[in-house]
Design an enzyme around this catalytic site. Sequence first.
Site, PDB file in Angstrom:
ATOM      1  N   GLY A 110       0.977  -1.334  -0.050  1.00 14.24           N
ATOM      2  CA  GLY A 110       0.011  -0.170   0.089  1.00 14.24           C
ATOM      3  C   GLY A 110       0.873   1.230  -0.017  1.00 14.24           C
ATOM      4  CE  LYS A 503      -1.638  -6.906 -23.424  1.00 16.34           C
ATOM      5  NZ  LYS A 503      -2.722  -6.577 -22.890  1.00 16.34           N
ATOM      6  CE  LYS A 621      -2.505 -10.790 -14.706  1.00 13.63           C
ATOM      7  NZ  LYS A 621      -2.675 -10.465 -16.159  1.00 13.63           N
TER       8      LYS A 621
HETATM    9  C1  G6P Z   1      -2.219  -3.921 -14.569  1.00 13.76           C
HETATM   10  C2  G6P Z   1      -2.312  -5.434 -15.372  1.00 13.76           C
HETATM   11  C3  G6P Z   1      -3.172  -5.107 -16.653  1.00 13.76           C
HETATM   12  C4  G6P Z   1      -4.678  -4.798 -16.317  1.00 13.76           C
HETATM   13  C5  G6P Z   1      -4.656  -3.562 -15.462  1.00 13.76           C
HETATM   14  C6  G6P Z   1      -6.105  -3.270 -14.736  1.00 13.76           C
HETATM   15  O1  G6P Z   1      -2.005  -3.091 -15.392  1.00 13.76           O
HETATM   16  O2  G6P Z   1      -0.811  -5.314 -15.810  1.00 13.76           O
HETATM   17  O3  G6P Z   1      -3.123  -6.428 -17.233  1.00 13.76           O
HETATM   18  O4  G6P Z   1      -5.576  -4.787 -17.296  1.00 13.76           O
HETATM   19  O5  G6P Z   1      -3.724  -3.648 -14.129  1.00 13.76           O
HETATM   20  O6  G6P Z   1      -6.147  -4.558 -13.780  1.00 13.76           O
HETATM   21  P1  G6P Z   1      -7.448  -5.188 -13.494  1.00 13.76           P
HETATM   22  O7  G6P Z   1      -7.151  -6.199 -12.511  1.00 13.76           O
HETATM   23  O8  G6P Z   1      -8.242  -4.169 -12.793  1.00 13.76           O
HETATM   24  O9  G6P Z   1      -8.169  -5.554 -14.617  1.00 13.76           O
END
Ligand code: G6P
Length: 626
Positions: A110, A503, A621
């Site tokens: 956090g 991507k 992630k």
């Molecule tokens: C990060 C991840 C992405 C994802 C984004 C939103 O940037 O690497 O893959 O699209 O967060 O995350 P969420 O879990 O809210 O879809």
Amino acid sequence: MCGIVGAASSRNIVPVLVQGLQRLEYRGYDSCGVAVHAGGLTRTRTTSRVADLLTQVHDDQVEGLTGIAHTRWATHGAPVVHNAHPHFSYGPGEGPDSTKPPRVALVHNGIIENHEALRASLQARGYVFSSQTDTEVIAHLIDSHYDGDLFEAVKASVKQLHGAYAIAAICRDEPHRVIGARAGSPLILGVGADGTENFLASDAMALAGVTDQIVYLEEGDVVDLQPGKYWIVDRAHKPVARTVRTVQAHSGAAELGPYRHYMQKEIFEQPRAIGDTLEGVQGIVPELFDGVGQDGATGASAHRVFKAIDKVLILACGTSYYSGCAAKYWLEGIAKIPTQVEIASEYRYRDSVPDPKTLVVTITQSGETADTLAALKHARSLGMEHTLTICNVATSAMVRECKLAYITRAGVEIGVASTKAFTTQLAGLFLLTLALAQAKGRLSDADEARYLKEMRHLPVALQSVLALEPQLISWSEDFARKENALFLGRGLHYPIALEGALKLKEVTYIHAEAYAAGELKHGPLALVTSEMPVVAVAPNDALLEKLKSNLQEVRARGGVLYVLADRDTQIDSSEGIHVIRMPEHYGALSPLLHVVPLQLLAYHTACARGTDVDKPRNLAKSVTVE
Ligand code: G6P
């Protein structure tokens, strides 16, 4: 993003702690560490991978019954060993160089917003800081409140914290205790099988194979863990009983199978993921979106909500935001419902005009993204109570926070660059479009039957798109040598161009931008040279002829085109134009298919450039801080 594991046990817990960290690696991190009670507090930290931490603790024969472990994704302070968690407090006037042993060890996920003020006041009281982190402040704060009871010291400390935290702490003087607390960042409690151990973790996956008995701690909870018992107090520090749920978490870590990387595996899992997501969808009924209930109770009724709303507000981040952008075309085109799509981190802080007759839709694969959760709370605070999430984790904070939910069944996604989570979100959003259209009397039986037939065809259609992989490998050889790329799309496929560019930049580090093709001559055309590959998503839809004109504009400036054309599109390969023909024309569902070659292009270009495909630099992630 940061991952936490903690344990109070009657056996050596170090292997469980480090394996837990391995299961959290997918969240993204740049250093890691573990601290255990072994007579006193000892810790091992590294800026290397968790596998190296495992070797280190093994070589040093680190053992203990009580411990905490952490993967850190740097926010305050560089990713160096002295900033890695766990952080120690040695007490006022003492530091790592003193002969006095550390009294408190702490891990944190956090951001503490008032860390500067706290740091200044702790320094004034003689505390010596050895890191640049906001976390170290909490370790010293707990020490400053410590008077023989770590639980009481943590309770007193969290009252002074502003911001988001999930923490776990252990103390030299209480060898069998781990104290945890959360507000704004996820933390779960794992109840050990035979009553001799209890655990803390950022998510249930960290405890896969250790326990499936999970308590989702709520905002403000503080928990006292000992080997044979645990005790929770709520934000008012009143004792509280939280539901223990059986959660089947799969690590997924051992299942790479014939693939080189998780990203490749997950791209190829899409026919299965979409098939699972649509399983059991016999017809379009609002009940598909009924709430799963905040405390196991029956959730809210989608039927009533869909009738009541006349607008949709989509809140999301990253790839999930782009799925929302695509859904806007469906929601306005098919269901005729005005739809607004907002980046969660923007929406939460801007002045907007709320309308209580809005369906607030959050899209999130993890269900833990801090900005999306905060944006949801913001929408609710403005009086918008109809909330629905499209989410891949049924037990996540987002599903608990929203009244309605559609759980996609992508399965655990390990690769940081989202692939199967994106296409399953699109499937969920298409179903939502049809359900809303139906609730508004805008979906005929014939259209419902036709759309369902097209959806059921998706797994087969995806298989035939995946068979294009060799052609994408060939394109990737060109892209691997470039430093810039432009993606173009129109209408429903503009968000797909955006996702394709995202991507590519995520996993190859090539600078990629996407434009609505009609915008080309308003700026990006100035960038077009033979060194700037231009990818065009060109389905055979109403905008094809306009897109073709845009492509001519690129060719006329010497730009090299890479076109994803539908089978029946009259665009052929020639000098400076490379065409891959999609096996079919997919109509409204086309975005789910057209994104797949772009995923493969990014993946193979990354392989050709030798990047860390599944864990791209600097990215996480699960983004649990804002
Ligand atoms: C990060 C991840 C992405 C994802 C984004 C939103 O940037 O690497 O893959 O699209 O967060 O995350 P969420 O879990 O809210 O879809």
